[in-house]
Scaffold this motif. Structure first.
Motif, PDB file in Angstrom:
ATOM      1  N   ALA A  34       0.825  -1.202   0.000  1.00 58.95           N
ATOM      2  CA  ALA A  34       0.000   0.000   0.000  1.00 58.95           C
ATOM      3  C   ALA A  34       0.860   1.252   0.000  1.00 58.95           C
ATOM      4  CB  ALA A  34      -0.938  -0.002   1.193  1.00 58.95           C
ATOM      5  N   GLU A  35       1.930   1.234   0.774  1.00 58.35           N
ATOM      6  CA  GLU A  35       2.833   2.381   0.813  1.00 58.35           C
ATOM      7  C   GLU A  35       3.534   2.557  -0.524  1.00 58.35           C
ATOM      8  OE1 GLU A  35       4.544   5.737   2.368  1.00 58.35           O
ATOM      9  OE2 GLU A  35       2.968   4.462   3.222  1.00 58.35           O
ATOM     10  N   ASP A  36       3.941   1.442  -1.133  1.00 58.98           N
ATOM     11  CA  ASP A  36       4.570   1.521  -2.453  1.00 58.98           C
ATOM     12  C   ASP A  36       3.597   2.081  -3.487  1.00 58.98           C
ATOM     13  OD1 ASP A  36       6.871   0.470  -1.392  1.00 58.98           O
ATOM     14  OD2 ASP A  36       6.464  -1.590  -2.060  1.00 58.98           O
ATOM     15  N   ALA A  37       2.344   1.619  -3.419  1.00 54.10           N
ATOM     16  CA  ALA A  37       1.336   2.098  -4.358  1.00 54.10           C
ATOM     17  C   ALA A  37       1.095   3.591  -4.180  1.00 54.10           C
ATOM     18  CB  ALA A  37       0.038   1.325  -4.165  1.00 54.10           C
ATOM     19  N   ASN A  39       3.227   5.855  -3.029  1.00 54.54           N
ATOM     20  CA  ASN A  39       4.372   6.608  -3.542  1.00 54.54           C
ATOM     21  C   ASN A  39       4.387   6.632  -5.069  1.00 54.54           C
ATOM     22  OD1 ASN A  39       5.268   7.141  -0.936  1.00 54.54           O
ATOM     23  ND2 ASN A  39       6.542   5.296  -0.852  1.00 54.54           N
ATOM     24  N   LYS A  40       4.093   5.499  -5.675  1.00 54.68           N
ATOM     25  CA  LYS A  40       4.085   5.431  -7.134  1.00 54.68           C
ATOM     26  C   LYS A  40       2.955   6.287  -7.689  1.00 54.68           C
ATOM     27  CE  LYS A  40       5.449   3.895 -11.124  1.00 54.68           C
ATOM     28  NZ  LYS A  40       6.748   4.346 -11.693  1.00 54.68           N
ATOM     29  N   ALA A  41       1.785   6.258  -7.038  1.00 56.66           N
ATOM     30  CA  ALA A  41       0.656   7.079  -7.490  1.00 56.66           C
ATOM     31  C   ALA A  41       0.997   8.559  -7.413  1.00 56.66           C
ATOM     32  CB  ALA A  41      -0.583   6.765  -6.656  1.00 56.66           C
ATOM     33  N   ARG A  42       1.688   8.939  -6.349  1.00 53.29           N
ATOM     34  CA  ARG A  42       2.098  10.336  -6.201  1.00 53.29           C
ATOM     35  C   ARG A  42       2.992  10.742  -7.366  1.00 53.29           C
ATOM     36  NH1 ARG A  42       4.733   9.964  -1.717  1.00 53.29           N
ATOM     37  NH2 ARG A  42       3.032  10.552  -0.293  1.00 53.29           N
ATOM     38  N   GLU A  43       3.917   9.882  -7.702  1.00 53.65           N
ATOM     39  CA  GLU A  43       4.848  10.174  -8.795  1.00 53.65           C
ATOM     40  C   GLU A  43       4.108  10.269 -10.135  1.00 53.65           C
ATOM     41  OE1 GLU A  43       8.523   7.923 -11.152  1.00 53.65           O
ATOM     42  OE2 GLU A  43       7.873   7.206  -9.180  1.00 53.65           O
ATOM     43  N   LEU A  44       3.206   9.326 -10.385  1.00 46.35           N
ATOM     44  CA  LEU A  44       2.466   9.319 -11.642  1.00 46.35           C
ATOM     45  C   LEU A  44       1.534  10.527 -11.745  1.00 46.35           C
ATOM     46  CD1 LEU A  44       1.588   5.521 -11.841  1.00 46.35           C
ATOM     47  CD2 LEU A  44       3.109   6.772 -13.389  1.00 46.35           C
ATOM     48  N   PHE A  45       0.908  10.886 -10.619  1.00 47.76           N
ATOM     49  CA  PHE A  45       0.013  12.048 -10.649  1.00 47.76           C
ATOM     50  C   PHE A  45       0.778  13.318 -10.981  1.00 47.76           C
ATOM     51  CE2 PHE A  45      -1.674  15.794  -8.534  1.00 47.76           C
ATOM     52  CZ  PHE A  45      -2.925  15.880  -9.121  1.00 47.76           C
ATOM     53  N   THR A  46       1.954  13.495 -10.372  1.00 50.12           N
ATOM     54  CA  THR A  46       2.753  14.689 -10.629  1.00 50.12           C
ATOM     55  C   THR A  46       3.114  14.788 -12.109  1.00 50.12           C
ATOM     56  OG1 THR A  46       3.675  14.596  -8.401  1.00 50.12           O
ATOM     57  CG2 THR A  46       4.865  15.916 -10.007  1.00 50.12           C
ATOM     58  N   LYS A  47       3.526  13.663 -12.688  1.00 49.11           N
ATOM     59  CA  LYS A  47       3.875  13.657 -14.109  1.00 49.11           C
ATOM     60  C   LYS A  47       2.635  13.884 -14.985  1.00 49.11           C
ATOM     61  CE  LYS A  47       7.893  10.578 -13.678  1.00 49.11           C
ATOM     62  NZ  LYS A  47       8.463   9.251 -14.048  1.00 49.11           N
ATOM     63  N   GLY A  48       1.531  13.264 -14.587  1.00 47.13           N
ATOM     64  CA  GLY A  48       0.303  13.411 -15.360  1.00 47.13           C
ATOM     65  C   GLY A  48      -0.227  14.827 -15.330  1.00 47.13           C
ATOM     66  N   ARG A  66      -3.065   5.344 -14.705  1.00 42.95           N
ATOM     67  CA  ARG A  66      -2.197   4.402 -13.974  1.00 42.95           C
ATOM     68  C   ARG A  66      -2.147   4.757 -12.491  1.00 42.95           C
ATOM     69  NH1 ARG A  66       3.303   4.755 -17.004  1.00 42.95           N
ATOM     70  NH2 ARG A  66       3.967   3.534 -15.182  1.00 42.95           N
ATOM     71  N   ALA A  67      -2.126   6.056 -12.199  1.00 42.65           N
ATOM     72  CA  ALA A  67      -2.127   6.477 -10.796  1.00 42.65           C
ATOM     73  C   ALA A  67      -3.423   6.041 -10.112  1.00 42.65           C
ATOM     74  CB  ALA A  67      -1.956   7.992 -10.707  1.00 42.65           C
ATOM     75  N   GLU A  68      -4.548   6.193 -10.802  1.00 43.98           N
ATOM     76  CA  GLU A  68      -5.834   5.812 -10.241  1.00 43.98           C
ATOM     77  C   GLU A  68      -5.935   4.297 -10.054  1.00 43.98           C
ATOM     78  OE1 GLU A  68      -9.872   6.025  -8.906  1.00 43.98           O
ATOM     79  OE2 GLU A  68      -8.095   7.308  -8.815  1.00 43.98           O
ATOM     80  N   GLU A  69      -5.341   3.535 -10.956  1.00 46.74           N
ATOM     81  CA  GLU A  69      -5.341   2.074 -10.820  1.00 46.74           C
ATOM     82  C   GLU A  69      -4.582   1.646  -9.568  1.00 46.74           C
ATOM     83  OE1 GLU A  69      -3.693   0.510 -14.361  1.00 46.74           O
ATOM     84  OE2 GLU A  69      -5.419   1.008 -15.624  1.00 46.74           O
ATOM     85  N   LEU A  70      -3.522   2.359  -9.259  1.00 45.45           N
ATOM     86  CA  LEU A  70      -2.727   2.030  -8.082  1.00 45.45           C
ATOM     87  C   LEU A  70      -3.387   2.499  -6.797  1.00 45.45           C
ATOM     88  CD1 LEU A  70       0.869   2.907  -9.332  1.00 45.45           C
ATOM     89  CD2 LEU A  70       0.020   0.627  -8.760  1.00 45.45           C
ATOM     90  N   PHE A  71      -3.977   3.675  -6.844  1.00 46.72           N
ATOM     91  CA  PHE A  71      -4.476   4.282  -5.607  1.00 46.72           C
ATOM     92  C   PHE A  71      -5.624   5.229  -5.951  1.00 46.72           C
ATOM     93  CE2 PHE A  71      -4.333   5.819  -1.368  1.00 46.72           C
ATOM     94  CZ  PHE A  71      -3.489   4.980  -0.645  1.00 46.72           C
ATOM     95  N   HIS A  72      -6.815   4.933  -5.495  1.00 42.77           N
ATOM     96  CA  HIS A  72      -7.957   5.782  -5.819  1.00 42.77           C
ATOM     97  C   HIS A  72      -7.933   7.075  -5.012  1.00 42.77           C
ATOM     98  CE1 HIS A  72     -11.876   7.417  -6.482  1.00 42.77           C
ATOM     99  NE2 HIS A  72     -12.162   7.319  -5.200  1.00 42.77           N
TER     100      HIS A  72
END
Length: 338
Positions: A34-37, A39-48, A66-72
């Motif tokens: 969950a923590e990995d998801a 962090n990855k969602a945060r990164e993808l959202f920033t880029k998106g 992809r960010a939403e798939e990882l973390f709603h």
């Protein structure tokens, strides 16, 4: 929709994926995953978000999805809808905005999530005005074995006679019933328009040209006729006040000159004094008339502008209005172009 540079993007990601993530929903189990998801969602959202800011809508949609798939998170959904709008996928964006609008946020949800939902609702209202609408009208209103098609697919009977939204583009409508058919009607559905499609059923092989067809009307996005009409009034009224003030000043100048002449050379320059008095009177009367008329026109224009409906059958902003006042021998003329 635009963000103020990379710092703003990083801040936005930190706000919505920081302390409020207790209310977001991870898409995988386990504390570490969950923590990995997250962090990855945060990164993808920033880029998106950055891609959206740069109008790279396809790239933005992919990253945000992809960010939403990882973390709603509601913020993801809001930005996904914006990317879909940028791609011209208005109906997809509408569905995404509606998903965001209908989501039940938990008690204590973060301000960021609440704000995202509120912005989504407002943007959905704007989007609804952009989406083309189609109204299908059938004559006669019912028939045995009736089937209406839109681009070859059977149209839901619930849409008959009721406006429904479609994506911008070209559509072909046709109706068939037992022993009956209509001619094909092709329409171009454009943003902010409502198209009425009329399908007239006739015996097979005897369909007459011109019986079926369509009419298009524009909806919203422009200014109403009353609002447009208020602009010339405000222009003329404002010009009247300005020129009225100038003529009022000239009245006092001529009056002062006449008084000076009277004091210094009453007997020898009586004709000049009378001429100055006449000019002062003309300027004074014209000033009073222009000030009164200008104030009335300006006030009327302001009232019309305020009370007029905003939407109108036009996508174009109103043309600019120009007004001017012309001083001519023996009178004052007001002219305008709008």
């Amino acid at each position: 929709m635009r963000l103020a540079g990379h710092a703003a993007l990083a801040l936005a990601a930190a706000v919505f994926l920081g302390p409020s993530l207790a209310f977001a929903q991870p898409k995988s189990g386990g504390e570490s995953s969950a923590e990995d998801a997250k962090n990855k969602a945060r990164e993808l959202f920033t880029k998106g978000a950055k891609a959206l800011d740069d109008k790279k809508f396809s790239e933005s949609l992919e990253l945000l999805s992809r960010a939403e798939e990882l973390f709603h998170a509601p913020t993801h959904v809001l930005y996904i809808a914006r990317a879909q709008v940028g791609l011209g996928r208005l109906m997809d964006a509408k569905a995404t905005y509606e998903k965001l609008r209908d989501e039940k946020l938990p008690p204590g949800a973060s301000p960021g999530f609440i704000d995202a939902q509120a912005k989504g609702k407002a943007e959905l209202d704007d989007l609804d005005r952009r989406i083309p609408k189609v109204v299908v009208v059938l004559e006669p209103k019912s028939a045995s074995g009736l089937a209406i098609t839109m681009n070859g697919s059977v149209l839901d009977p619930a849409h008959l006679g009721v406006g429904f939204g479609v994506a911008p583009g070209s559509y072909v409508f046709e109706a068939h019933a037992d022993g009956l058919e209509s001619g094909k009607v092709t329409v171009e559905a454009a943003e902010r328009t409502t198209t009425e499609v009329k399908l007239v059923l006739q015996p097979l092989g005897r369909a007459k040209s011109g019986t079926s067809g369509s009419t298009v009307s524009s909806t919203g996005g422009g200014w109403s006729g009353m609002k447009i009409a208020s602009l010339p009034l405000m222009g003329v009224g404002g010009a009247g006040l300005v020129v009225g003030g100038i003529l009022g000043g000239l009245h006092f100048v001529r009056q002062s000159e006449a008084d000076d002449k009277y004091a210094t050379c009453f007997q020898t320059c009586r004709d000049e004094i009378e001429s100055l008095d006449e000019e002062a009177t003309t300027f004074g009367n014209a000033s009073i008339g222009l000030l009164a008329g200008g104030a009335a026109a300006l006030a009327t224009g302001i009232v019309l502008f305020v009370v007029a409906p905003s939407d109108a059958p036009s996508d174009d902003a109103p043309a600019s209005a120009t007004a001017w006042v012309r001083v001519v021998p023996g009178g004052i003329g007001v002219e305008g172009r709008f």
